[in-house]
Design a protein around this motif. Sequence first.
Motif, PDB file in Angstrom:
ATOM      1  N   UNK A  34      20.480 -37.074   3.528  1.00 40.62           N
ATOM      2  CA  UNK A  34      22.049 -38.090   2.463  1.00 40.62           C
ATOM      3  C   UNK A  34      20.994 -39.063   2.347  1.00 40.62           C
ATOM      4  N   UNK A  35      20.738 -40.259   1.046  1.00 42.38           N
ATOM      5  CA  UNK A  35      20.134 -40.685   0.752  1.00 42.38           C
ATOM      6  C   UNK A  35      18.906 -40.673   0.634  1.00 42.38           C
ATOM      7  N   UNK A  36      18.281 -39.739   0.587  1.00 49.60           N
ATOM      8  CA  UNK A  36      17.013 -39.483   0.611  1.00 49.60           C
ATOM      9  C   UNK A  36      16.254 -39.577  -0.993  1.00 49.60           C
ATOM     10  N   UNK A  37      14.909 -39.762  -0.760  1.00 48.54           N
ATOM     11  CA  UNK A  37      14.447 -39.795  -2.445  1.00 48.54           C
ATOM     12  C   UNK A  37      13.154 -39.011  -2.123  1.00 48.54           C
ATOM     13  N   UNK A  38      13.403 -37.630  -2.793  1.00 48.41           N
ATOM     14  CA  UNK A  38      12.123 -36.276  -2.672  1.00 48.41           C
ATOM     15  C   UNK A  38      11.491 -35.765  -3.857  1.00 48.41           C
ATOM     16  N   UNK A  39      10.261 -35.550  -4.358  1.00 43.32           N
ATOM     17  CA  UNK A  39       9.806 -35.219  -4.967  1.00 43.32           C
ATOM     18  C   UNK A  39       9.659 -33.746  -5.450  1.00 43.32           C
ATOM     19  N   UNK A  40       9.727 -32.918  -5.940  1.00 44.36           N
ATOM     20  CA  UNK A  40       9.207 -31.538  -6.205  1.00 44.36           C
ATOM     21  C   UNK A  40       7.879 -31.620  -7.337  1.00 44.36           C
ATOM     22  N   UNK A  41       6.284 -31.685  -6.697  1.00 43.23           N
ATOM     23  CA  UNK A  41       5.803 -31.407  -7.495  1.00 43.23           C
ATOM     24  C   UNK A  41       4.928 -29.829  -7.477  1.00 43.23           C
ATOM     25  N   UNK A  42       4.307 -29.196  -8.305  1.00 45.63           N
ATOM     26  CA  UNK A  42       3.402 -27.959  -8.658  1.00 45.63           C
ATOM     27  C   UNK A  42       2.961 -27.994  -9.377  1.00 45.63           C
ATOM     28  N   UNK A  43       2.086 -26.792  -9.627  1.00 42.90           N
ATOM     29  CA  UNK A  43       1.281 -26.176 -11.086  1.00 42.90           C
ATOM     30  C   UNK A  43       2.615 -26.091 -12.377  1.00 42.90           C
ATOM     31  N   UNK A  44       2.626 -25.311 -13.022  1.00 43.03           N
ATOM     32  CA  UNK A  44       3.301 -25.323 -14.592  1.00 43.03           C
ATOM     33  C   UNK A  44       3.654 -24.306 -14.377  1.00 43.03           C
ATOM     34  N   UNK A  45       4.642 -23.528 -14.173  1.00 39.44           N
ATOM     35  CA  UNK A  45       5.360 -21.940 -14.267  1.00 39.44           C
ATOM     36  C   UNK A  45       5.530 -21.821 -12.585  1.00 39.44           C
ATOM     37  N   UNK A  46       5.513 -22.646 -11.330  1.00 41.03           N
ATOM     38  CA  UNK A  46       5.625 -22.927 -10.016  1.00 41.03           C
ATOM     39  C   UNK A  46       7.248 -22.184 -10.066  1.00 41.03           C
ATOM     40  N   UNK A  47       7.847 -22.768 -10.869  1.00 37.04           N
ATOM     41  CA  UNK A  47       9.741 -22.363  -9.977  1.00 37.04           C
ATOM     42  C   UNK A  47      10.734 -23.520  -9.542  1.00 37.04           C
ATOM     43  N   UNK A  48       9.669 -24.979 -10.179  1.00 38.36           N
ATOM     44  CA  UNK A  48       9.780 -26.686  -9.189  1.00 38.36           C
ATOM     45  C   UNK A  48      11.378 -26.738 -10.377  1.00 38.36           C
ATOM     46  N   UNK A  49      12.205 -26.845 -11.604  1.00 39.42           N
ATOM     47  CA  UNK A  49      12.898 -26.770 -12.709  1.00 39.42           C
ATOM     48  C   UNK A  49      13.426 -26.301 -12.573  1.00 39.42           C
ATOM     49  N   UNK A  50      13.180 -24.772 -12.273  1.00 40.15           N
ATOM     50  CA  UNK A  50      14.549 -23.500 -11.341  1.00 40.15           C
ATOM     51  C   UNK A  50      14.770 -24.163 -10.461  1.00 40.15           C
ATOM     52  N   UNK A  51      14.258 -24.398  -9.181  1.00 45.18           N
ATOM     53  CA  UNK A  51      14.733 -24.754  -8.400  1.00 45.18           C
ATOM     54  C   UNK A  51      15.647 -25.197  -8.147  1.00 45.18           C
TER      55      UNK A  51
END
Length: 258
Positions: A34-51
């Motif tokens: 709670x209260x954390x700022x986390x970024x998700x990064x990876x190559x195109x098509x890796x599923x980060x937006x899906x996640x």
Amino acid sequence: MTKAIEIENLEFSYATSDGGRVLALTNIDLSIESGEFVSILGPSGCGKSTLLYLMGGFISYENGRILSHGNQVTGPGPDRGIVFQQFALFPWRTVLRNVTYGLEKQGVAKAARIERAMRLIKEVGLSGFENSYPSQLSGGMRQRAAIARTLAVDPDILLMDEPFGALDAQTRGVMQEQLLRIWDATGKTIVFVTHDVREAVYLSQRVVMMSKRPGTIKEIVQTNFDKANDVEADEQFNRAVSYVSSQVRSEYASMEAS
């Protein structure tokens, strides 16, 4: 303390037009405080937006589980608000009426919702534009309005899908600084999807690096450093950017070789 988000052994696949299935995500395990700022990064098509959409409850999953503050995620909920890359505003509503939209749906009294909306409009730097329509605003201003609209319903968790991706470099920098101020002031949990390594390292406390498809978590990099200083001259910041960049490049190289 209950985690804001807990993901355990998550797997997700989608159907193709020929009746087959494509495995998009596999073996995803992730805990976000709670209260954390986390970024998700990876190559195109890796599923980060899906996640991200799975966390939001917009997509159903087959295996594993996702918890929000200890509760199973089975669909969208008021504890999670999402900000999209494209400025998802109602073009026929003014900034003020866009920001109050969610409050109207919650049945908040008119005076209270206007008061809350005006406070948020000020916080995101749009005072004086509350009666403007989205078509009359710049891209950065439209995204500020979208963030204010999401904050208005007071979600515990902000899910942000490349919200600054369509902005020019200067506006993007301003929006990054503004987002950090909002995070500091509200204590919200923020999960932020981006393609931009420097953006991920600058904004986040941790960067979740994903592999090529089927996406899995390759590594989580701690990126805590003093953001009040000139980060471009910060050795720790530049080391983190260099390391994360090399890991992303290696995933792209692996994609090309396969």
